[in-house]
Design a protein around this motif. Structure first.
Motif, PDB file in Angstrom:
ATOM      1  N   ALA A 140      24.039  44.946  35.854  1.00  0.00           N
ATOM      2  CA  ALA A 140      25.201  45.429  36.385  1.00  0.00           C
ATOM      3  C   ALA A 140      26.392  44.417  36.239  1.00  0.00           C
ATOM      4  O   ALA A 140      26.228  43.264  35.734  1.00  0.00           O
ATOM      5  CB  ALA A 140      24.842  45.415  38.082  1.00  0.00           C
ATOM      6  N   ALA A 141      27.584  44.819  36.706  1.00  0.00           N
ATOM      7  CA  ALA A 141      28.858  43.977  36.533  1.00  0.00           C
ATOM      8  C   ALA A 141      29.731  44.329  37.429  1.00  0.00           C
ATOM      9  O   ALA A 141      29.938  45.525  37.667  1.00  0.00           O
ATOM     10  CB  ALA A 141      29.372  44.205  35.039  1.00  0.00           C
ATOM     11  N   ILE A 142      30.782  43.449  37.872  1.00  0.00           N
ATOM     12  CA  ILE A 142      31.798  43.729  38.441  1.00  0.00           C
ATOM     13  C   ILE A 142      32.804  42.741  37.966  1.00  0.00           C
ATOM     14  O   ILE A 142      32.513  41.374  37.940  1.00  0.00           O
ATOM     15  CB  ILE A 142      31.583  43.516  40.166  1.00  0.00           C
ATOM     16  N   ALA A 143      34.004  43.262  37.746  1.00  0.00           N
ATOM     17  CA  ALA A 143      35.130  42.393  37.084  1.00  0.00           C
ATOM     18  C   ALA A 143      36.137  42.517  38.130  1.00  0.00           C
ATOM     19  O   ALA A 143      36.745  43.541  38.642  1.00  0.00           O
ATOM     20  CB  ALA A 143      35.408  42.937  35.687  1.00  0.00           C
ATOM     21  N   GLU A 144      37.172  41.593  38.210  1.00  0.00           N
ATOM     22  CA  GLU A 144      38.206  41.184  38.940  1.00  0.00           C
ATOM     23  C   GLU A 144      39.471  40.580  38.283  1.00  0.00           C
ATOM     24  O   GLU A 144      39.037  39.706  37.654  1.00  0.00           O
ATOM     25  CB  GLU A 144      37.825  40.609  40.241  1.00  0.00           C
ATOM     26  N   TYR A 145      40.394  41.315  38.310  1.00  0.00           N
ATOM     27  CA  TYR A 145      41.671  40.497  37.742  1.00  0.00           C
ATOM     28  C   TYR A 145      42.599  39.896  38.651  1.00  0.00           C
ATOM     29  O   TYR A 145      43.084  40.537  39.696  1.00  0.00           O
ATOM     30  CB  TYR A 145      42.517  41.343  36.743  1.00  0.00           C
ATOM     31  N   ASP A 146      43.062  38.564  38.511  1.00  0.00           N
ATOM     32  CA  ASP A 146      44.047  37.985  39.411  1.00  0.00           C
ATOM     33  C   ASP A 146      44.988  38.086  38.836  1.00  0.00           C
ATOM     34  O   ASP A 146      45.485  36.995  37.819  1.00  0.00           O
ATOM     35  CB  ASP A 146      43.482  36.782  39.919  1.00  0.00           C
ATOM     36  N   SER A 147      46.150  38.826  39.212  1.00  0.00           N
ATOM     37  CA  SER A 147      47.519  39.049  38.320  1.00  0.00           C
ATOM     38  C   SER A 147      48.535  37.772  38.679  1.00  0.00           C
ATOM     39  O   SER A 147      49.317  37.372  37.672  1.00  0.00           O
ATOM     40  CB  SER A 147      48.235  40.179  38.760  1.00  0.00           C
ATOM     41  N   ALA A 148      48.131  37.147  39.734  1.00  0.00           N
ATOM     42  CA  ALA A 148      48.879  35.826  40.159  1.00  0.00           C
ATOM     43  C   ALA A 148      48.548  34.792  39.507  1.00  0.00           C
ATOM     44  O   ALA A 148      49.588  34.004  38.768  1.00  0.00           O
ATOM     45  CB  ALA A 148      48.908  35.525  41.532  1.00  0.00           C
ATOM     46  N   MET A 149      47.405  34.506  39.044  1.00  0.00           N
ATOM     47  CA  MET A 149      46.798  33.467  38.177  1.00  0.00           C
ATOM     48  C   MET A 149      46.527  34.147  36.641  1.00  0.00           C
ATOM     49  O   MET A 149      46.299  32.905  36.046  1.00  0.00           O
ATOM     50  CB  MET A 149      45.546  32.879  38.957  1.00  0.00           C
ATOM     51  N   GLY A 150      46.519  35.292  36.465  1.00  0.00           N
ATOM     52  CA  GLY A 150      46.347  35.769  35.104  1.00  0.00           C
ATOM     53  C   GLY A 150      44.921  35.470  34.892  1.00  0.00           C
ATOM     54  O   GLY A 150      44.556  35.105  33.644  1.00  0.00           O
ATOM     55  N   SER A 151      43.947  35.567  35.815  1.00  0.00           N
ATOM     56  CA  SER A 151      42.689  35.026  35.452  1.00  0.00           C
ATOM     57  C   SER A 151      41.497  36.086  35.965  1.00  0.00           C
ATOM     58  O   SER A 151      42.142  37.080  36.645  1.00  0.00           O
ATOM     59  CB  SER A 151      42.245  33.874  36.356  1.00  0.00           C
ATOM     60  N   TYR A 152      40.311  36.025  35.323  1.00  0.00           N
ATOM     61  CA  TYR A 152      39.351  37.052  35.617  1.00  0.00           C
ATOM     62  C   TYR A 152      38.082  36.542  36.334  1.00  0.00           C
ATOM     63  O   TYR A 152      37.888  35.377  36.011  1.00  0.00           O
ATOM     64  CB  TYR A 152      38.896  37.825  34.322  1.00  0.00           C
ATOM     65  N   THR A 153      37.394  37.414  37.060  1.00  0.00           N
ATOM     66  CA  THR A 153      36.066  36.979  37.746  1.00  0.00           C
ATOM     67  C   THR A 153      35.144  38.041  37.173  1.00  0.00           C
ATOM     68  O   THR A 153      35.485  39.090  37.510  1.00  0.00           O
ATOM     69  CB  THR A 153      36.347  36.580  39.189  1.00  0.00           C
ATOM     70  N   LEU A 154      34.147  37.751  36.616  1.00  0.00           N
ATOM     71  CA  LEU A 154      33.065  38.625  36.358  1.00  0.00           C
ATOM     72  C   LEU A 154      31.530  38.283  37.001  1.00  0.00           C
ATOM     73  O   LEU A 154      31.245  37.043  36.731  1.00  0.00           O
ATOM     74  CB  LEU A 154      33.043  38.566  34.927  1.00  0.00           C
ATOM     75  N   TRP A 155      31.281  39.045  37.937  1.00  0.00           N
ATOM     76  CA  TRP A 155      29.981  38.990  38.279  1.00  0.00           C
ATOM     77  C   TRP A 155      29.001  39.797  37.394  1.00  0.00           C
ATOM     78  O   TRP A 155      29.345  40.860  37.100  1.00  0.00           O
ATOM     79  CB  TRP A 155      29.814  39.453  39.782  1.00  0.00           C
ATOM     80  N   SER A 156      27.969  39.085  36.900  1.00  0.00           N
ATOM     81  CA  SER A 156      27.231  39.623  35.824  1.00  0.00           C
ATOM     82  C   SER A 156      25.779  39.341  36.114  1.00  0.00           C
ATOM     83  O   SER A 156      25.384  38.472  36.614  1.00  0.00           O
ATOM     84  CB  SER A 156      27.639  39.243  34.650  1.00  0.00           C
ATOM     85  N   THR A 157      24.806  40.106  35.422  1.00  0.00           N
ATOM     86  CA  THR A 157      23.352  40.087  35.801  1.00  0.00           C
ATOM     87  C   THR A 157      22.892  39.250  34.339  1.00  0.00           C
ATOM     88  O   THR A 157      22.292  39.713  33.521  1.00  0.00           O
ATOM     89  CB  THR A 157      22.554  41.357  36.028  1.00  0.00           C
ATOM     90  N   SER A 158      23.489  38.121  34.426  1.00  0.00           N
ATOM     91  CA  SER A 158      23.327  37.453  33.009  1.00  0.00           C
ATOM     92  C   SER A 158      22.235  36.151  33.254  1.00  0.00           C
ATOM     93  O   SER A 158      22.473  35.562  34.166  1.00  0.00           O
ATOM     94  CB  SER A 158      24.694  36.803  32.472  1.00  0.00           C
ATOM     95  N   GLN A 159      21.474  35.954  32.188  1.00  0.00           N
ATOM     96  CA  GLN A 159      20.593  34.580  32.229  1.00  0.00           C
ATOM     97  C   GLN A 159      21.646  33.565  31.422  1.00  0.00           C
ATOM     98  O   GLN A 159      20.907  32.348  31.392  1.00  0.00           O
ATOM     99  CB  GLN A 159      19.485  34.905  31.150  1.00  0.00           C
ATOM    100  N   ASN A 160      22.782  33.903  31.138  1.00  0.00           N
ATOM    101  CA  ASN A 160      23.518  32.649  30.335  1.00  0.00           C
ATOM    102  C   ASN A 160      24.953  32.888  30.651  1.00  0.00           C
ATOM    103  O   ASN A 160      25.768  33.133  29.682  1.00  0.00           O
ATOM    104  CB  ASN A 160      23.219  33.253  28.749  1.00  0.00           C
ATOM    105  N   PRO A 161      25.489  32.613  32.036  1.00  0.00           N
ATOM    106  CA  PRO A 161      26.871  32.773  32.181  1.00  0.00           C
ATOM    107  C   PRO A 161      27.601  32.019  31.466  1.00  0.00           C
ATOM    108  O   PRO A 161      28.826  32.662  31.120  1.00  0.00           O
ATOM    109  CB  PRO A 161      26.758  32.467  33.670  1.00  0.00           C
ATOM    110  N   HIS A 162      27.455  30.746  31.167  1.00  0.00           N
ATOM    111  CA  HIS A 162      28.494  30.086  30.122  1.00  0.00           C
ATOM    112  C   HIS A 162      28.593  30.599  28.886  1.00  0.00           C
ATOM    113  O   HIS A 162      29.758  30.815  28.292  1.00  0.00           O
ATOM    114  CB  HIS A 162      28.305  28.542  30.190  1.00  0.00           C
ATOM    115  N   MET A 163      27.344  30.964  28.210  1.00  0.00           N
ATOM    116  CA  MET A 163      27.509  31.509  27.080  1.00  0.00           C
ATOM    117  C   MET A 163      28.185  32.865  26.770  1.00  0.00           C
ATOM    118  O   MET A 163      29.096  33.166  25.947  1.00  0.00           O
ATOM    119  CB  MET A 163      26.092  31.701  26.311  1.00  0.00           C
TER     120      MET A 163
END
Length: 791
Positions: free
Chosen positions: A203-226
């Motif tokens: 599963a994944a949820i992605a969100e974009y913050d237009s004020a900061m130009g940044s993204y947040t991704l919630w992910s079912t990941s074993q390896n978030p930094h990679m």
């Protein structure tokens, strides 16, 4: 380290949360204004995309957008890379074929990502996805692994569908050895395709913050930094500082959640495109189609022996399935994580391995619990069993004759690994004792009297864990170092955060790491809070896979703890008005040797944050970070033995006993380790007798695309496992730990298959040894015995 908690079977602290329904998985997270993505997947296995008509879908209620591969390419998002370079026999790199988040040109397997619909509700997105019209120029699918190089070319960059033709060893040398051998045993093996099926789908949820130009991704990941690194550096060009990846509670992974997948990549892109959070959760059918699969090898193995049954050489020829695209680590699994383990527990002077990796019109294949090591152990332990049969040597004896002995360590294998320590005879002896090996004859006779066929099988395995050191794996083609990080951050009240770059998704990290820190620093485990999975909170780390979390991540925690103790000693010396060299630390207290003066680490932590009376040359705070890069892999090993009983009239197999004796080095929490063994055994048993991912050879459709068609073990298929340990501590990490998460899935297939062939009195049967296969063999055996009696 004070061993007050280490080695104790503490109940998992995370279980109260998880078992009471208070876990927080990606699909539990809700974002204001979120939208829903549904992927339009290819219904055919192979065909050029002639046209995609999205007009009807765009006009459907609630639809916010319908996008194709052309759209994502137009925005400059690039191919998802394979992160491990393999150099073939001609000195050329593997064929790095493109793998876009949305395929722009050609469907290459059933389930390929061709378009995506975003809508206000999930139902609206699903309805609209049905309205997307795609016209294909169909091509013949390439499904059969044995003939893949003769099929329709799947990628322009890969003639004959060959990803690489790789060798390890000297073919001329091995041919000379075989020419002089007293006996050569040979076996053709199938290592079947597996669908991982963790409890929680991706599963994944992605969100974009237009004020900061940044993204947040919630992910079912074993390896978030990679995942963040790969998205930033290879796919999007977005700075890492502008991408935050959060992997909350994750419901199992088994390797298939390590990777950067098309779905989460697309969701990240969509979040900015539609200006609202975008959510996607796979249904189980999607998981069967589009998750990476595991194994899928065809192998011929030969072993050469002298007159005494000593091994002289091993020759392996493997065709490995990559599927339609290269997943992130796919190239390394049938090469560096497979061929380098072909010596097993044995002295084999010469080894040669040739691996041809091919593309097919099937789901991509990558690491699955064990990742190359189960494939190696299976072929070694099966060919050793065949050699023992053919030379009329007891299966136990032939292994003993060829074991690497304790005095041989460190032992350099002919396939580039150096085993640091082990005692394979000790594990074998304990397993034989636990199973009552000498009493098997009587038990077999009793089964026969009841009309049942009884068999016994054993396997002696070794694996390489830790996936390090960085310099070594860099020479093997890895695109990243595989060190690990940890931070121990004391609060002013004496409680501590432990921030780790590994990720727990069922392994019990919060408990195990808590035990280590509580023992090391002398504080209650209740005062230790383990934090992981959020790239904005924890130092960069390499994630969890390859049984590396304890041996590498745990060692990083120990190094950070040593730094905390060292700084605390300076503060304590000032508080105790004693020379630093006279201050020792034990059980949570700094003490002046030869006196009763002492101060607790909690008092030291408070002083560090309230430095009113403090060493002049020391900065405030008690917060230390460490990075740990191992000197070598770790090498867990062991012996598993099982007994089976077969009803020849029905083919029904019962596993009547199973003993597992493993050497994991230091065991931090035996209850958690035993659970890991049981889980791995269940998956390995599933591969041996049930699980099999099958595609239709004509259409390329996945025939085993649901739990109605893909058989997995249930509780009543499994025996009461009996577990034992031998211990040789790893020589090069501070914990002496080796790793335990994959042992069961490595040892189980050859153990069980050896027992089945022993019961049936045959040379070989391929996995999965289903009831039908067993019944057919048993029926043929019964018919032959009847004919013999009549004659």
């Amino acid at each position: 380290m004070n061993k007050l908690l280490v080695g104790k079977p503490l109940k998992r602290v995370e279980d109260q949360r998880l078992l009471s329904g208070k876990g927080r998985y990606v699909d539990d997270i809700r974002r204001y204004g979120e939208t829903f993505a549904v992927f339009v997947r290819s219904p055919i296995a192979h065909g050029d995309i002639a046209s995609i008509d999205t007009s009807a879908a765009l006009a459907a209620p609630g639809v916010l957008g319908v996008y194709t591969g052309a759209d994502i390419l137009r925005d400059g998002w690039k191919s998802i890379p394979c992160g491990w370079k393999v150099i073939d026999r001609n000195g050329e790199a593997h064929k790095a074929v493109p793998h876009y988040a949305l395929t722009p040109d050609r469907a290459r397997y059933v389930g390929d990502h061709l378009a995506v619909v975003v809508a206000e509700t999930l139902a609206q997105a699903r309805d609209a996805a049905e309205l997307v019209e795609i016209v294909f120029d169909e091509l013949a699918p390439v499904v059969d692994l044995a003939t893949a190089t003769d099929g329709e070319q799947i990628h322009a960059l890969a003639p004959r569908n060959l990803c690489y033709d790789w060798v390890l060893g000297d073919e001329a040398d091995i041919d000379r050895v075989f020419a002089q051998a007293h006996h050569v045993a040979s076996l053709d093996l199938v290592n079947n395709r597996l669908v991982p099926n963790p409890m929680e789908p991706r599963a994944a949820i992605a969100e974009y913050d237009s004020a900061m130009g940044s993204y947040t991704l919630w992910s079912t990941s074993q390896n978030p930094h990679m995942l963040r690194w790969m998205l930033s550096d290879s796919v999007t060009g977005i700075p890492e500082t502008k991408i935050r990846v959060i992997a909350p509670d994750v419901g199992g992974g088994f390797g298939m959640k390590i990777y950067c997948y098309p779905e989460e990549t697309t969701c990240l892109w969509l979040a900015k495109k539609v200006g609202r959070p975008v959510r996607w959760t796979a249904d189980r059918s999607e998981s069967f189609l589009a998750d990476t699969h595991g194994r899928d090898h065809l192998t011929t193995v030969q072993i050469a022996l002298n007159t005494e049954g000593l091994f002289l050489g091993l020759k392996v020829d493997t065709t490995a399935n990559m599927g339609a695209y290269l997943s992130n680590y796919a190239t390394s699994i049938p090469t560096y994580f497979y061929a380098t383990l072909l010596s097993g527990c044995y002295k084999i002077p010469k080894i040669y391995c040739n691996v041809r990796a091919v593309f097919t019109n099937t789901s991509p294949v990558d690491a699955y619990r064990g990742a190359g090591r189960p494939e190696a152990a299976y072929l070694i332990e099966r060919i050793v069993e065949v050699a023992a049969q053919e030379m009329n040597i007891d299966a136990v004896e032939i292994r003993r004759r060829n074991f690497i002995k304790p005095g041989d360590f460190p032992y350099e294998t002919p396939v580039h690994l150096t085993y640091d320590i082990g005692d394979y005879d000790a594990s074998l002896d304990e397993a034989l004792r636990m199973i009552d090996y000498d009493g098997f004859g009587a038990r077999r006779a009793d089964s026969l009297a009841r009309g049942k066929l009884r068999g016994i099988g054993l396997a002696c395995y070794i694996e390489a864990c830790g996936v390090a050191p960085s310099q070594l794996i860099g020479k093997m083609g890895a695109g990243a170092g595989l060190w690990e990080s940890a931070q121990i951050r004391f609060n002013a009240t004496g409680t501590a955060f432990v921030l780790t770059g590994t990720h727990g998704h069922g392994q019990g990290h919060e408990t195990t790491f808590g035990q280590i820190v509580a023992d090391m620093l002398g504080i209650p485990i209740e005062d230790v809070e383990v934090v992981h999975g959020d790239t904005s909170q924890v130092p960069m780390g390499m994630g969890t896979y390859g049984s590396r979390s304890l041996a590498v991540g745990g060692s990083a925690i120990v190094r950070a703890g040593e730094k905390v103790i060292a700084k605390g000693r300076k503060i304590a010396a000032h508080m105790l008005e004693a020379p630093e060299g006279d201050v020792v630390f034990e059980h949570g207290y700094y003490m002046v040797e030869g006196s009763n003066k002492r101060v607790s680490i909690k008092e030291v932590a408070k002083r560090a944050y309230v430095p009113l009376d403090y060493p002049a040359d020391l900065e405030p705070g008690l917060d230390e970070t460490a990075f740990y890069d191992p000197a070598n892999f770790t090498y867990p090993a062991g012996t598993h033995i099982c007994e089976v009983e077969i009803d020849p009239d029905t083919g029904v197999l019962e596993i009547v006993d199973w003993v597992a004796v493993d050497d994991f080095g230091t065991v931090i929490n035996p209850m958690i380790v035993e659970g890991q063994i049981h889980g791995g055994l269940a998956q390995g048993i599933g591969q041996a007798i049930m699980e099999n991912g099958v595609y239709d050879s004509e259409s390329g459709q996945l025939l085993t695309g649901s739990f109605m068609d893909y058989c997995m073990p249930r509780a009543d298929d499994l025996p009461n496992f009996r577990v034992g340990y031998t211990v040789t501590r790893c020589t090069h990490n501070p914990l002496g730990a080796k790793g335990a998460g994959e042992a069961g899935s490595i040892a189980a297939p050859p153990t069980l298959m050896n027992a089945i062939v022993n019961a049936l009195g045959i040379r070989h049967i391929d996995m999965p040894a289903t009831r039908e296969k067993i019944w057919r063999v048993a029926r043929g055996r019964t018919a032959n015995e009847t004919e013999g009696k009549q004659a």
